[in-house]
Motif scaffolding. Structure first.
Motif, PDB file in Angstrom:
ATOM      1  N   GLY A 282       0.661  -1.115   0.110  1.00  0.00           N
ATOM      2  CA  GLY A 282       0.405   0.225  -0.013  1.00  0.00           C
ATOM      3  C   GLY A 282       0.927   1.264  -0.136  1.00  0.00           C
ATOM      4  O   GLY A 282       0.793   2.411  -0.783  1.00  0.00           O
ATOM      5  N   PHE A 283       1.552   1.702   1.074  1.00  0.00           N
ATOM      6  CA  PHE A 283       2.499   2.722   1.250  1.00  0.00           C
ATOM      7  C   PHE A 283       3.096   3.093  -0.409  1.00  0.00           C
ATOM      8  O   PHE A 283       3.406   3.513  -0.584  1.00  0.00           O
ATOM      9  N   PRO A 284       4.646   1.818  -0.727  1.00  0.00           N
ATOM     10  CA  PRO A 284       4.857   2.396  -1.408  1.00  0.00           C
ATOM     11  C   PRO A 284       4.361   2.671  -2.781  1.00  0.00           C
ATOM     12  O   PRO A 284       4.710   3.254  -3.844  1.00  0.00           O
ATOM     13  N   ILE A 285       3.679   2.139  -3.731  1.00  0.00           N
ATOM     14  CA  ILE A 285       2.381   2.280  -4.233  1.00  0.00           C
ATOM     15  C   ILE A 285       1.752   3.639  -4.136  1.00  0.00           C
ATOM     16  O   ILE A 285       1.307   4.477  -5.123  1.00  0.00           O
TER      17      ILE A 285
ATOM     18  N   SER B 273       4.209   5.912  -5.438  1.00  0.00           N
ATOM     19  CA  SER B 273       4.184   6.495  -6.569  1.00  0.00           C
ATOM     20  C   SER B 273       3.159   7.000  -7.226  1.00  0.00           C
ATOM     21  O   SER B 273       3.524   7.553  -8.357  1.00  0.00           O
ATOM     22  N   VAL B 274       2.238   6.633  -6.795  1.00  0.00           N
ATOM     23  CA  VAL B 274       1.221   7.217  -7.005  1.00  0.00           C
ATOM     24  C   VAL B 274       0.795   8.488  -6.918  1.00  0.00           C
ATOM     25  O   VAL B 274       0.340  10.088  -7.953  1.00  0.00           O
ATOM     26  N   SER B 275       0.999   8.887  -5.056  1.00  0.00           N
ATOM     27  CA  SER B 275       1.723  10.624  -5.098  1.00  0.00           C
ATOM     28  C   SER B 275       2.795  11.465  -6.140  1.00  0.00           C
ATOM     29  O   SER B 275       2.359  12.744  -6.081  1.00  0.00           O
ATOM     30  N   ALA B 276       4.070  11.117  -6.393  1.00  0.00           N
ATOM     31  CA  ALA B 276       4.896  11.343  -7.402  1.00  0.00           C
ATOM     32  C   ALA B 276       4.253  11.713  -9.054  1.00  0.00           C
ATOM     33  O   ALA B 276       4.693  12.536  -9.298  1.00  0.00           O
ATOM     34  N   LEU B 277       3.465  10.232  -9.114  1.00  0.00           N
ATOM     35  CA  LEU B 277       2.458  10.651 -10.242  1.00  0.00           C
ATOM     36  C   LEU B 277       2.017  11.647 -10.422  1.00  0.00           C
ATOM     37  O   LEU B 277       2.028  12.790 -11.670  1.00  0.00           O
ATOM     38  N   PHE B 278       1.208  11.346  -9.546  1.00  0.00           N
ATOM     39  CA  PHE B 278      -0.452  12.435  -9.964  1.00  0.00           C
ATOM     40  C   PHE B 278      -0.687  13.364  -8.668  1.00  0.00           C
ATOM     41  O   PHE B 278      -1.326  13.887  -9.015  1.00  0.00           O
ATOM     42  N   GLY B 279      -0.070  13.381  -7.825  1.00  0.00           N
ATOM     43  CA  GLY B 279      -0.306  14.313  -6.714  1.00  0.00           C
ATOM     44  C   GLY B 279      -0.978  15.230  -6.856  1.00  0.00           C
ATOM     45  O   GLY B 279      -1.397  16.374  -5.890  1.00  0.00           O
ATOM     46  N   GLU B 280      -0.200  16.406  -7.688  1.00  0.00           N
ATOM     47  CA  GLU B 280      -0.024  17.899  -7.890  1.00  0.00           C
ATOM     48  C   GLU B 280      -0.852  18.062  -8.914  1.00  0.00           C
ATOM     49  O   GLU B 280      -1.838  19.173  -9.349  1.00  0.00           O
ATOM     50  N   THR B 281      -1.472  16.460  -9.535  1.00  0.00           N
ATOM     51  CA  THR B 281      -2.650  17.262 -10.543  1.00  0.00           C
ATOM     52  C   THR B 281      -3.872  16.820 -10.985  1.00  0.00           C
ATOM     53  O   THR B 281      -4.652  17.177 -11.685  1.00  0.00           O
TER      54      THR B 281
ATOM     55  N   PHE C  45      -9.030  10.488  -6.913  1.00  0.00           N
ATOM     56  CA  PHE C  45      -8.497   9.811  -8.763  1.00  0.00           C
ATOM     57  C   PHE C  45      -7.506   9.240  -7.908  1.00  0.00           C
ATOM     58  O   PHE C  45      -7.340   7.794  -8.476  1.00  0.00           O
ATOM     59  N   CYS C  46      -6.381   9.699  -6.973  1.00  0.00           N
ATOM     60  CA  CYS C  46      -5.463   9.498  -6.608  1.00  0.00           C
ATOM     61  C   CYS C  46      -5.415   7.795  -5.762  1.00  0.00           C
ATOM     62  O   CYS C  46      -4.522   6.423  -5.569  1.00  0.00           O
ATOM     63  N   ILE C  47      -6.778   7.862  -4.878  1.00  0.00           N
ATOM     64  CA  ILE C  47      -7.065   6.647  -3.898  1.00  0.00           C
ATOM     65  C   ILE C  47      -7.271   5.790  -5.031  1.00  0.00           C
ATOM     66  O   ILE C  47      -7.362   4.599  -4.554  1.00  0.00           O
ATOM     67  N   VAL C  48      -8.313   5.794  -5.036  1.00  0.00           N
ATOM     68  CA  VAL C  48      -9.039   4.343  -7.046  1.00  0.00           C
ATOM     69  C   VAL C  48      -7.691   4.441  -7.433  1.00  0.00           C
ATOM     70  O   VAL C  48      -7.765   2.823  -7.523  1.00  0.00           O
ATOM     71  N   VAL C  49      -6.607   5.043  -7.525  1.00  0.00           N
ATOM     72  CA  VAL C  49      -5.451   4.239  -9.090  1.00  0.00           C
ATOM     73  C   VAL C  49      -4.444   3.323  -7.835  1.00  0.00           C
ATOM     74  O   VAL C  49      -4.209   1.991  -8.484  1.00  0.00           O
ATOM     75  N   ALA C  50      -4.484   3.770  -6.927  1.00  0.00           N
ATOM     76  CA  ALA C  50      -3.318   3.260  -5.646  1.00  0.00           C
ATOM     77  C   ALA C  50      -4.233   2.130  -5.412  1.00  0.00           C
ATOM     78  O   ALA C  50      -3.464   0.745  -5.420  1.00  0.00           O
ATOM     79  N   THR C  51      -5.768   1.931  -4.757  1.00  0.00           N
ATOM     80  CA  THR C  51      -6.703   1.459  -4.551  1.00  0.00           C
ATOM     81  C   THR C  51      -5.842  -0.391  -5.236  1.00  0.00           C
ATOM     82  O   THR C  51      -5.944  -1.362  -5.424  1.00  0.00           O
TER      83      THR C  51
END
Length: 373
Positions: free
Chosen positions: A296-299, A302-310, A315-321
């Motif tokens: 959970g945490f590393p993914i 990763s999602v935060s690095a890719l999409f966190g600011e945009t 959206f980030c929760i769904v993609v990470a899950t």
């Protein structure tokens, strides 16, 4: 309806422990999302209760279930060696795969260093070693996620597992060395008294790390105590409801921690074992809760690095899950399930190889047990 806990309820699909663990694993992801994606200081459960977070609640649930099931595993193991091997096969193969994926796929994809500089850094091999055996945890990889909202850890969720391993060892001492069932209820009562007297209800605090450590130990040992007392432990909807009312009434008060220590263990066991006629016997999902927890945490990072600011938080929760579920499912079918299915064969092979070394140790161990018996 009131029932006592009998051994047939603890077999396979006759209980809901796997589903509750899966719920808790996803709760950890949900609880971490605000902090990892948008740097929100508090999660929804902390705002509701004024004390604990969703992640802390989930981890407490894990430890109650772990204490209950691991104690049962110890008492149903033929030997200390098989008990320890069973615990190792449950934790380490999946942890090794997770460490390798984190270092060589996630790490190489997100590090700010050149690939060769990253791969030649000794930190990554320390990361693999410690985060596979999990007696301690290494949190950082060179140049990875340094620009994230939460840049302090690659896999912050792993901090609980060294404590859980210690609980496994304490459980082994109680079952195989002391051979006294009263050890677990007594330890649970001592930990309950210590963490309660040291908590805000009595206007005293111990360091947060120590409080978390001893509280998690309490949840583990109260789960073990419930297993020991299972034939006398009464599950009743009225008791569960009363404890729930006390728990909710304690939100945003100094009595919260005390109320949670009463409510949560009972609620977890009640949810897992009560009303057996409603068990989902035809629905047996893969046991991916461990994979969800460790990926959970590393993914999420990763999602935060890719999409966190945009992109939005949802959206980030769904993609990470979704990504975590895919990796956890692969881990279950590729590593965890085959290892668990063959653990007895693997244990016999290992004992045959190590017999010249282990036979004298076993003889000395038996003498030690007779001395304490």
């Amino acid at each position: 309806m009131a029932i006592s806990i009998y051994d047939e309820q603890l077999k396979g699909s006759a209980n809901r422990f796997d589903l509750i663990r899966l719920f808790a694993a996803y709760l950890v992801i949900f609880g971490h999302s605000g902090f990892l994606f948008k740097n929100f200081p508090d999660d929804f459960y902390n705002e509701l209760t004024g004390s604990t977070t969703a992640g802390q609640l989930a981890v407490s649930i894990f430890f109650v279930i772990s204490g209950f099931l691991i104690c049962g595993s110890a008492y149903n193991s033929n030997s200390l060696g098989f008990y320890l091997f069973s615990r190792a096969t449950r934790l380490y193969p999946a942890a090794l795969l997770c460490s390798l994926i984190t270092v060589f796929i996630i790490g190489t994809s997100f590090t700010h260093l050149d690939t060769w500089d990253y791969l030649s850094d000794g930190q990554i091999y320390k990361f693999i070693k410690t985060n596979t055996f999990l007696f301690s945890v290494t949190y950082n990889l060179p140049g990875v996620f340094t620009d994230n909202v939460a840049s302090s850890a690659i896999n912050g969720s792993l901090w609980t597992i060294p404590y859980e391993i210690k609980m496994y060892l304490f459980c082994a001492v109680g079952v195989f060395l002391l051979r006294r069932q009263w050890v677990f209820p007594i330890v649970a009562l001592v930990l309950f008294a210590y963490t309660t007297l040291s908590g805000p209800l009595f206007n005293h605090t111990i360091p947060p790390e120590d409080f978390s450590k001893y509280s998690l130990a309490y949840y583990f040992f109260v789960g073990s105590a419930i297993y020991i007392l299972r034939h006398r432990f009464l599950l009743h909807g009225a008791i569960a409801l009363a404890l729930c009312i006390i728990y909710i009434s304690s939100f945003n008060t100094i009595a919260f921690d005390f109320a949670q220590k009463l409510f949560l263990p009972y609620a977890v066991i009640f949810a897992a074992l009560s009303y057996p006629r409603f068990q989902l016997k035809k629905f047996t999902p893969p046991d991916i809760s461990y994979g969800v927890y460790i990926y959970g945490f590393p993914i999420q990072q990763s999602v935060s690095a890719l999409f966190g600011e945009t992109h939005s938080l949802s959206f980030c929760i769904v993609v990470a899950t979704c990504l975590v579920t895919i990796l956890a499912t692969i881990s279950w079918y590729a590593v965890e399930k085959p290892t668990l299915a063959n653990k007895r064969k693997l244990y016999r092979l290992l004992t045959d190889i190590l017999a010249p070394i282990t036979t004298p140790i076993q003889q000395g161990w038996k003498k030690l047990i007779r001395a304490f018996a």
